[in-house]
Design a protein around this motif. Sequence first.
Motif, PDB file in Angstrom:
ATOM      1  N   ALA A  24       0.670  -1.259   0.133  1.00 26.51           N
ATOM      2  CA  ALA A  24      -0.031  -0.021   0.165  1.00 26.51           C
ATOM      3  C   ALA A  24       0.858   1.263  -0.098  1.00 26.51           C
ATOM      4  N   VAL A  25       2.187   1.313  -0.095  1.00 26.00           N
ATOM      5  CA  VAL A  25       3.040   2.420  -0.328  1.00 26.00           C
ATOM      6  C   VAL A  25       2.895   2.847  -1.741  1.00 26.00           C
ATOM      7  N   ILE A  26       2.863   4.072  -1.890  1.00 22.74           N
ATOM      8  CA  ILE A  26       2.986   4.706  -3.112  1.00 22.74           C
ATOM      9  C   ILE A  26       4.309   5.635  -3.226  1.00 22.74           C
ATOM     10  N   LYS A  27       4.734   5.583  -4.523  1.00 23.90           N
ATOM     11  CA  LYS A  27       6.139   6.409  -4.634  1.00 23.90           C
ATOM     12  C   LYS A  27       6.048   6.787  -6.042  1.00 23.90           C
ATOM     13  N   GLN A  28       6.739   8.207  -6.014  1.00 28.04           N
ATOM     14  CA  GLN A  28       6.778   8.709  -7.172  1.00 28.04           C
ATOM     15  C   GLN A  28       8.196   8.368  -7.812  1.00 28.04           C
ATOM     16  N   TYR A  29       8.514   8.198  -9.000  1.00 29.13           N
ATOM     17  CA  TYR A  29       9.734   7.635  -9.676  1.00 29.13           C
ATOM     18  C   TYR A  29       9.881   8.708 -11.092  1.00 29.13           C
ATOM     19  N   ASN A  30      10.944   9.733 -10.782  1.00 34.15           N
ATOM     20  CA  ASN A  30      11.227  10.704 -11.753  1.00 34.15           C
ATOM     21  C   ASN A  30      12.187  10.157 -12.870  1.00 34.15           C
ATOM     22  N   MET A  31      11.649  10.011 -14.002  1.00 37.77           N
ATOM     23  CA  MET A  31      12.571   9.753 -15.141  1.00 37.77           C
ATOM     24  C   MET A  31      12.954  10.635 -15.969  1.00 37.77           C
ATOM     25  N   GLN A  32      12.841  12.005 -15.562  1.00 34.45           N
ATOM     26  CA  GLN A  32      13.243  12.959 -16.856  1.00 34.45           C
ATOM     27  C   GLN A  32      14.718  12.957 -17.020  1.00 34.45           C
ATOM     28  N   ASN A  33      15.421  12.587 -16.190  1.00 39.47           N
ATOM     29  CA  ASN A  33      17.023  12.436 -16.572  1.00 39.47           C
ATOM     30  C   ASN A  33      17.379  11.121 -17.219  1.00 39.47           C
ATOM     31  N   MET A  34      16.406  10.186 -16.863  1.00 40.26           N
ATOM     32  CA  MET A  34      16.865   8.645 -17.584  1.00 40.26           C
ATOM     33  C   MET A  34      16.509   8.523 -18.998  1.00 40.26           C
ATOM     34  N   ILE A  35      15.679   9.616 -19.449  1.00 38.76           N
ATOM     35  CA  ILE A  35      15.115   9.265 -20.762  1.00 38.76           C
ATOM     36  C   ILE A  35      16.256  10.077 -21.715  1.00 38.76           C
ATOM     37  N   GLU A  36      17.230  10.731 -21.010  1.00 36.30           N
ATOM     38  CA  GLU A  36      18.233  10.838 -21.982  1.00 36.30           C
ATOM     39  C   GLU A  36      19.271  10.043 -22.257  1.00 36.30           C
ATOM     40  N   GLN A  37      19.421   9.083 -21.425  1.00 39.76           N
ATOM     41  CA  GLN A  37      20.177   7.792 -21.578  1.00 39.76           C
ATOM     42  C   GLN A  37      19.865   6.984 -22.735  1.00 39.76           C
ATOM     43  N   PRO A  38      20.621   6.461 -23.550  1.00 34.39           N
ATOM     44  CA  PRO A  38      20.477   5.621 -24.592  1.00 34.39           C
ATOM     45  C   PRO A  38      19.431   4.437 -24.610  1.00 34.39           C
ATOM     46  N   ARG A  39      19.328   3.751 -23.421  1.00 28.29           N
ATOM     47  CA  ARG A  39      18.303   2.497 -23.143  1.00 28.29           C
ATOM     48  C   ARG A  39      17.089   3.102 -23.189  1.00 28.29           C
ATOM     49  N   PHE A  40      16.761   4.392 -22.588  1.00 25.54           N
ATOM     50  CA  PHE A  40      15.513   4.980 -22.506  1.00 25.54           C
ATOM     51  C   PHE A  40      15.119   5.998 -23.444  1.00 25.54           C
ATOM     52  N   LEU A  41      15.960   6.337 -24.318  1.00 21.49           N
ATOM     53  CA  LEU A  41      15.858   7.426 -25.353  1.00 21.49           C
ATOM     54  C   LEU A  41      14.370   7.390 -26.025  1.00 21.49           C
ATOM     55  N   SER A  42      14.134   6.325 -26.574  1.00 24.03           N
ATOM     56  CA  SER A  42      12.491   6.106 -27.120  1.00 24.03           C
ATOM     57  C   SER A  42      11.359   6.566 -26.335  1.00 24.03           C
ATOM     58  N   LEU A  43      11.580   6.686 -24.787  1.00 24.64           N
ATOM     59  CA  LEU A  43      10.632   7.101 -24.020  1.00 24.64           C
ATOM     60  C   LEU A  43      10.328   8.457 -23.894  1.00 24.64           C
TER      61      LEU A  43
END
Length: 81
Positions: A24-43
């Motif tokens: 029941a814990v809710i967390k926010q995971y920020n991906m703004q910096n990660m989408i600059e990495q090649p693996r996540f670029l398509s996001l």
Amino acid sequence: MIPPKVKEVVATNDYSLIVTFDNAVIKQYNMQNMIEQPRFLSLKNKALFMTVSVDMGGYGVSWDSEIDLSENELWTQGIEV
């Protein structure tokens, strides 16, 4: 410690994930910096980013067969909301 499993995930317009865990814990995971990495670029394609779903068994989240995040990453790096 074994991280809890992911129960639900919702993508936001600002490239964050709101993740509800089976304890029941809710967390926010920020991906703004990660989408600059090649693996996540398509996001950067917001339509693709919004298609995130929970993996079978709650072991993480994924967008396709190559782009995913584990429940451990989401649990340890997410910020409780």
